[in-house]
Design an enzyme around this catalytic site. Structure first.
Site, mmCIF file in Angstrom:
data_model
loop_
_atom_site.group_PDB
_atom_site.id
_atom_site.type_symbol
_atom_site.label_atom_id
_atom_site.label_comp_id
_atom_site.label_asym_id
_atom_site.label_seq_id
_atom_site.Cartn_x
_atom_site.Cartn_y
_atom_site.Cartn_z
ATOM 1 N N THR A 194 40.417 -6.319 -28.903
ATOM 2 C CA THR A 194 40.424 -7.442 -28.749
ATOM 3 C C THR A 194 41.164 -8.395 -29.795
ATOM 4 O O THR A 194 41.496 -8.054 -30.929
ATOM 5 C CB THR A 194 38.912 -8.062 -29.472
ATOM 6 O OG1 THR A 194 38.033 -7.149 -28.615
ATOM 7 C CG2 THR A 194 38.661 -9.418 -29.200
ATOM 8 N N HIS A 220 43.284 -2.219 -24.690
ATOM 9 C CA HIS A 220 42.179 -2.487 -23.973
ATOM 10 C C HIS A 220 42.310 -3.260 -23.092
ATOM 11 O O HIS A 220 42.153 -4.641 -23.614
ATOM 12 C CB HIS A 220 40.884 -2.499 -24.765
ATOM 13 C CG HIS A 220 40.863 -1.153 -25.516
ATOM 14 N ND1 HIS A 220 39.761 -1.061 -26.697
ATOM 15 C CD2 HIS A 220 41.027 0.347 -25.661
ATOM 16 C CE1 HIS A 220 39.764 -0.026 -27.080
ATOM 17 N NE2 HIS A 220 40.753 0.774 -26.451
ATOM 18 N N MET A 315 37.778 -4.471 -31.508
ATOM 19 C CA MET A 315 36.440 -4.226 -31.639
ATOM 20 C C MET A 315 36.297 -2.619 -31.723
ATOM 21 O O MET A 315 37.011 -1.910 -30.850
ATOM 22 C CB MET A 315 35.549 -4.548 -30.647
ATOM 23 C CG MET A 315 35.080 -5.899 -30.982
ATOM 24 S SD MET A 315 34.012 -6.642 -29.693
ATOM 25 C CE MET A 315 32.567 -5.799 -30.168
ATOM 26 N N ASP A 318 38.225 3.009 -31.667
ATOM 27 C CA ASP A 318 39.253 3.903 -30.877
ATOM 28 C C ASP A 318 40.558 3.774 -31.575
ATOM 29 O O ASP A 318 40.797 2.697 -32.329
ATOM 30 C CB ASP A 318 39.209 3.002 -29.615
ATOM 31 C CG ASP A 318 40.284 3.844 -28.434
ATOM 32 O OD1 ASP A 318 40.151 5.119 -28.627
ATOM 33 O OD2 ASP A 318 40.946 3.292 -27.683
#
Length: 375
Positions: A194, A220, A315, A318
Site C-alpha cells: 500500500t 502487491h 500493510m 510480507d
C-alpha cells in the site's frame, strides 16, 4: 471515536453496498455519500471525513479530476475503486499520480476468496489510511508531483536527472548521520504494498541510467496492473523498467517488476541469474501474489550477501522473512521510516525484528541507495 468515511460513486447500489460493509465495523462511520466528483468536493469541505472512497468514472466530474481538486483544496486520504482492465489500470495510476493513496477493484471477488475475506480487507485498508494524518500521509505524494514535473528522462544517460549524486538532492545525504559501508553489491531488491506505486516512482526516477546493478521489485498489485505500471515507470525513469518474464536473464541496469497474481523467484548464480515466474498455486503458503518473502529468499540463494534489500510502505509483514534470509547471508536491509509511509506495516515488521539496519524518509531513499551502492 469512529473514523469518518465519505463514499463517492454514481451507483446508488454500490454506495449502499459499501456503506453496509463499512458500518459492520464499529471503528468506521459513513458520514456522507456523493454521486459525482463535484458533489464530493463540496462534501469533503463540509464533512471533513478521515477517508474518501472514490469511483473513477462518474458524470459531472470524474474521480481523477475530483482527486486533483480535493488534494489541492482540502487534502484527505483517498482510496480508489477501479475495474481490473487495462483502461482501469491506467485510470488508477493516473489517480495515484493525482494524489490518491490506495486502490481496490470494484469486484471484490477479484481480491478475495470469499465475501468475509473481502469485507475484512476493505475495512482494514480504510482504517489503515484513516490512522494517518493528511500532513504526514500526503507528503510523499507532494514530492512525487515535484519529480514528475521534471523534463522527461533520457535512456541514454544524458537526461535531466542522470547525474547521480551530483544532483542537488545529494544534500540530503549529508543531513543523515550514518557511515557508508565498503560492501560490494550485485543486486538491489525492493518490496512494497500500500502506497508503493508512489514510493517506487520516487526512488526509481532518481536513479541514473548508468545504475550498474539489476533491480528486483515486488509490488502487491493485481495482474492486470503490473504491466501498465512497469510501462509507466519505464517512461518516467532513466533506467529501463519492465514487467518480469519467465526465463529471461537478469541484466544490470534493468528494473524487473514481479507480475501480479503470480510468484517470481530468481534462479542460477550471480554471474548468470534468470527469472522464474510460477503460478501462485505452487506456493500455497504465500499469502500475497506476488510475495516479497518468496522473491527475497530466492535472492539470498543466488546473490548471498551482495544484496541491498529495501522495504517500503505497505500493510502486513510480507518481506520480513525474506529480509531475514538475506541478512543471514550478510546482505544489508533498509526500511522506509514511519513518518513518510502511507502504511507503516511492512517497514515496521523488519524494523521491530531488528532486521533493518537503517530507516529513511522516502525523499532520501534514492540518495542513500546511490551513496551506498555507487562508490
Amino acid at each position: 471515536m469512529a473514523f469518518r468515511i465519505l463514499i463517492v460513486d454514481d451507483s446508488t447500489f454500490f454506495r449502499r453496498r459499501i456503506t453496509q460493509i463499512l458500518q459492520e465495523d464499529p471503528e468506521l462511520q459513513v458520514v456522507g455519500e456523493a454521486k459525482d466528483g463535484m458533489e464530493a468536493i463540496r462534501l469533503v469541505k463540509q464533512l471533513k471525513p478521515d477517508v474518501v472512497t472514490m469511483d473513477v468514472e462518474m458524470p459531472v466530474m470524474d474521480g481523477i479530476s475530483a482527486v486533483k481538486q480535493i488534494m489541492a483544496q482540502c487534502p484527505v486520504p483517498i482510496i480508489m475503486f477501479s475495474s481490473l482492465t487495462q483502461d482501469g489500470a491506467q485510470a488508477t495510476l493516473n489517480a495515484l499520480d493525482a494524489g490518491a493513496l490506495d486502490f481496490l477493484p470494484k469486484k471484490f471477488e477479484d481480491i478475495a476468496l470469499n465475501k468475509k475475506e473481502a469485507v475484512i480487507l476493505l475495512q482494514n485498508r480504510i482504517k489503515a489510511l484513516a490512522r494517518k494524518t493528511p500532513a504526514t500521509t500526503l507528503r510523499p505524494l507532494a514530492r512525487l508531483r515535484e519529480s514528475l514535473a521534471r523534463p522527461k528522462a533520457s535512456k541514454s544517460g544524458l537526461g535531466s536527472h542522470s547525474s547521480g549524486l551530483a544532483r542537488s538532492e545529494s544534500s540530503n545525504v549529508s543531513s543523515v548521520s550514518r557511515s557508508y559501508s565498503n560492501k560490494t553489491y550485485k543486486c538491489l531488491a525492493i518490496g512494497t504494498s500500500t502506497g508503493g506505486p508512489v514510493a517506487l516512482q520516487k526512488i526509481l526516477i532518481d536513479l541514473p541510467a548508468s545504475f550498474p546493478y539489476p533491480i528486483i521489485m515486488v509490488q502487491h498489485m493485481p495482474a492486470s496492473f503490473t504491466q501498465a505500471f512497469a510501462n509507466r515507470l519505464n517512461e518516467l525513469c532513466n533506467i529501463s523498467v519492465k514487467e518480469a518474464q519467465q526465463g529471461e536473464t537478469v541484466k544490470n541496469g534493468v528494473a524487473y517488476l514481479a507480475p501480479g497474481g503470480r510468484q517470481m523467484t530468481i534462479e542460477g548464480h550471480s554471474g548468470s541469474a534468470h527469472i522464474k515466474i510460477s503460478e501462485a498455486e505452487l506456493f500455497p503458503q504465500a499469502t500475497y501474489k506476488p510475495s516479497v518473502d518468496l522473491t527475497f529468499e530466492s535472492l539470498s540463494k543466488v546473490y548471498g550477501g551482495d544484496v541491498l534489500g529495501v522495504i517500503l510502505t505497505g500493510m502486513g509483514a510480507d518481506g520480513r522473512e525474506g529480509c531475514r534470509a538475506l541478512k543471514a547471508k550478510g546482505s544489508k536491509i533498509w526500511a522506509q521510516d514511519e513518518k513518510s509511509c502511507v502504511v507503516y506495516g511492512m517497514p515496521q515488521a523488519v524494523t521491530v525484528a531488528n532486521i533493518a539496519e537503517s530507516n529513511f524518509d522516502i525523499g532520501q531513499m534514492a540518495s542513500q541507495i546511490k551513496a551506498e551502492m555507487l562508490k
